[in-house]
Design a protein around this motif. Structure first.
Motif, short mmCIF file in Angstrom:
data_model
loop_
_atom_site.label_atom_id
_atom_site.label_comp_id
_atom_site.label_asym_id
_atom_site.label_seq_id
_atom_site.Cartn_x
_atom_site.Cartn_y
_atom_site.Cartn_z
N GLN A 4 18.70 -1.68 -18.58
CA GLN A 4 18.73 -3.13 -18.40
C GLN A 4 19.59 -3.80 -19.46
O GLN A 4 20.36 -4.72 -19.17
CB GLN A 4 17.30 -3.68 -18.44
N ALA A 5 19.47 -3.33 -20.70
CA ALA A 5 20.28 -3.89 -21.79
C ALA A 5 21.76 -3.62 -21.55
O ALA A 5 22.61 -4.48 -21.81
CB ALA A 5 19.84 -3.30 -23.12
N GLU A 6 22.06 -2.44 -21.03
CA GLU A 6 23.45 -2.08 -20.74
C GLU A 6 24.01 -2.98 -19.65
O GLU A 6 25.13 -3.48 -19.76
CB GLU A 6 23.51 -0.61 -20.32
N HIS A 7 23.22 -3.20 -18.58
CA HIS A 7 23.67 -4.07 -17.49
C HIS A 7 23.84 -5.51 -17.97
O HIS A 7 24.79 -6.19 -17.59
CB HIS A 7 22.67 -4.02 -16.34
N ALA A 8 22.92 -5.97 -18.82
CA ALA A 8 23.02 -7.33 -19.35
C ALA A 8 24.28 -7.50 -20.18
O ALA A 8 24.96 -8.52 -20.11
CB ALA A 8 21.78 -7.65 -20.19
N GLY A 9 24.60 -6.47 -20.96
CA GLY A 9 25.83 -6.52 -21.75
C GLY A 9 27.06 -6.57 -20.89
O GLY A 9 28.02 -7.31 -21.16
N GLN A 10 27.07 -5.80 -19.80
CA GLN A 10 28.21 -5.81 -18.88
C GLN A 10 28.36 -7.16 -18.20
O GLN A 10 29.47 -7.68 -18.03
CB GLN A 10 28.03 -4.70 -17.85
N GLU A 11 27.22 -7.76 -17.80
CA GLU A 11 27.28 -9.07 -17.15
C GLU A 11 27.78 -10.14 -18.11
O GLU A 11 28.55 -11.02 -17.73
CB GLU A 11 25.89 -9.43 -16.63
N LYS A 12 27.33 -10.07 -19.37
CA LYS A 12 27.80 -11.04 -20.36
C LYS A 12 29.28 -10.91 -20.58
O LYS A 12 30.01 -11.90 -20.69
CB LYS A 12 27.05 -10.84 -21.68
N HIS A 13 29.77 -9.65 -20.66
CA HIS A 13 31.20 -9.43 -20.85
C HIS A 13 31.99 -10.00 -19.68
O HIS A 13 33.02 -10.66 -19.87
CB HIS A 13 31.49 -7.94 -21.01
#
Length: 381
Positions: free
Chosen positions: A363-372
């Motif tokens: 989830q943290a990885e996906h959130a980081g990708q979405e933020k980027h």
């Protein structure tokens, strides 16, 4: 009557007009003009302040700091050609006015006289080594002179002073990229059909995600030099990254047959064989060799654990995974394997904890990708 100590400049945004003299008596008339100049500048009446300093210098032409302040006003007004002779004269009267040397160097830079800019700024930095404006202006002057090696040295000093200096890091990367491009162009110009030229072209294709192009270039290099170790390893890595496991396995094995070997080759060969579901004991041998050579290679340790799981040895796999987790606590794939190991060992509580951590990291990885992605969209409306 005396005024306070003359100004010290620390950076581009701190060019404030300062006192005129240090340990120097001045007349009441000069004192009055100075106070009027300060007031005029505070009221954004720069022309009036300049006129006052010109009057001061007619009354007292040896008042060095007045040249400094006048030169600063000319510089801030973009009157660089007017600033230069004023600052030069002031420095002849008082060579210790290093802030004036900075403004003089910056004025030379703005007028395209880069050799004199470099000379003035280097002299100023010998006295004021932490002045960022002086050093970054020196960098730009050196770049204009095509003195990229010297500019890179100055940028390294800037990043040492402030590791978060974004402009310095940007310029450093840009210059190093340019030097690399120039060197690459020279390689091709010497012999465009040499193995090294084709390896270089393959690396460029690889950086552009042109897998087919990079494979073609590495194969051409190997046609010219069948045992070239660089071309062999590059080709094997392209296959491995692309998930072409048969080709990757064959390429890594070819490297070993030529006597080339390192822990990365051993690990990637073990991984390729594992992905192909080939002999687990044979793959384990390569993983063991990789770890014997490079005990801190976490990827090889994870691969060894995967193979041990295939061999039905979860208890042997657990220590490798726990060691790898310490090195890479945020790697989701380790948690997947830990969950499998704990389940195989009959420990559902630890298995559930590993599953939960895997989901959390994902989830943290996906959130980081979405933020980027959102940042990119905002930056490119």
């Amino acid at each position: 009557m005396k005024l306070l100590a003359k100004i010290l400049l620390c950076g581009f945004s701190i060019y404030s007009t300062g006192p005129l003299a240090a340990q120097q008596a001045i007349s009441p008339e000069v004192q009055t003009l100075y106070e009027h100049a300060r007031g005029a500048q505070a009221a954004d009446q720069t022309d009036a302040a300049i006129a006052d300093y010109l009057k001061i210098l007619r009354l007292d032409p040896k008042l060095g700091a007045a040249y400094n302040n006048l030169g600063r006003l000319y510089y801030n007004e973009g009157r660089y050609s007017d600033a230069i002779p004023v600052l030069v004269r002031g420095l002849k009267i008082d060579p210790s006015m290093h802030p004036a040397e900075i403004i003089l160097g910056a004025s030379y830079f703005q007028t395209g006289v880069y050799d004199k800019a470099v000379s003035s700024l280097e002299a100023a930095l010998r006295a004021l080594p932490d002045d960022r404006f002086a050093r970054i202006t020196l960098v730009h002057s050196l770049i204009q002179q095509n003195s990229n090696d010297a500019a890179i040295q100055q940028l390294h000093k800037l990043t040492a002073i402030d590791p978060k200096d974004q402009e310095a890091w940007y310029l450093l990367g840009k210059l190093q990229l340019q030097l690399s491009q120039d060197a690459f162009a020279r390689v091709h110009s010497i012999d465009p059909d040499s193995p090294l030229s084709h390896v270089l072209s393959g690396e460029i294709m690889d950086s552009m995600k042109n897998t087919a192009g990079s494979i073609a270039e590495y194969k051409r290099a190997l046609e010219l030099a069948p045992n070239d170790p660089s071309a062999m390893e590059h080709l094997a890595d392209v296959y491995w990254h692309d998930g072409e496991w048969n080709e990757a396995r064959d390429s890594f094995q070819a490297i070993l047959k030529q006597g080339g070997s390192n822990c990365l080759v051993q690990w990637k060969l073990a991984n390729s064989m594992d992905e192909l579901n080939e002999s687990a004991p044979e793959a384990l041998k390569y993983a063991d060799v990789a770890l014997a050579t490079c005990p801190t290679l976490g990827q090889a340790r994870v691969e060894r654990a995967r193979i041990l799981l295939r061999l039905g040895k979860p208890a042997d796999a657990l220590p490798d995974l726990l060691t790898a987790e310490k090195t890479a606590p945020d790697e989701p794939s380790i948690q997947i394997l830990l969950a499998k190991v704990y389940r195989a060992l009959g420990n559902p509580t630890e298995a559930a904890a590993a599953d939960a951590k895997f989901k959390q990291l994902l989830q943290a990885e996906h959130a980081g990708q979405e933020k980027h992605a959102a940042d990119v969209i905002r930056a490119n409306p």
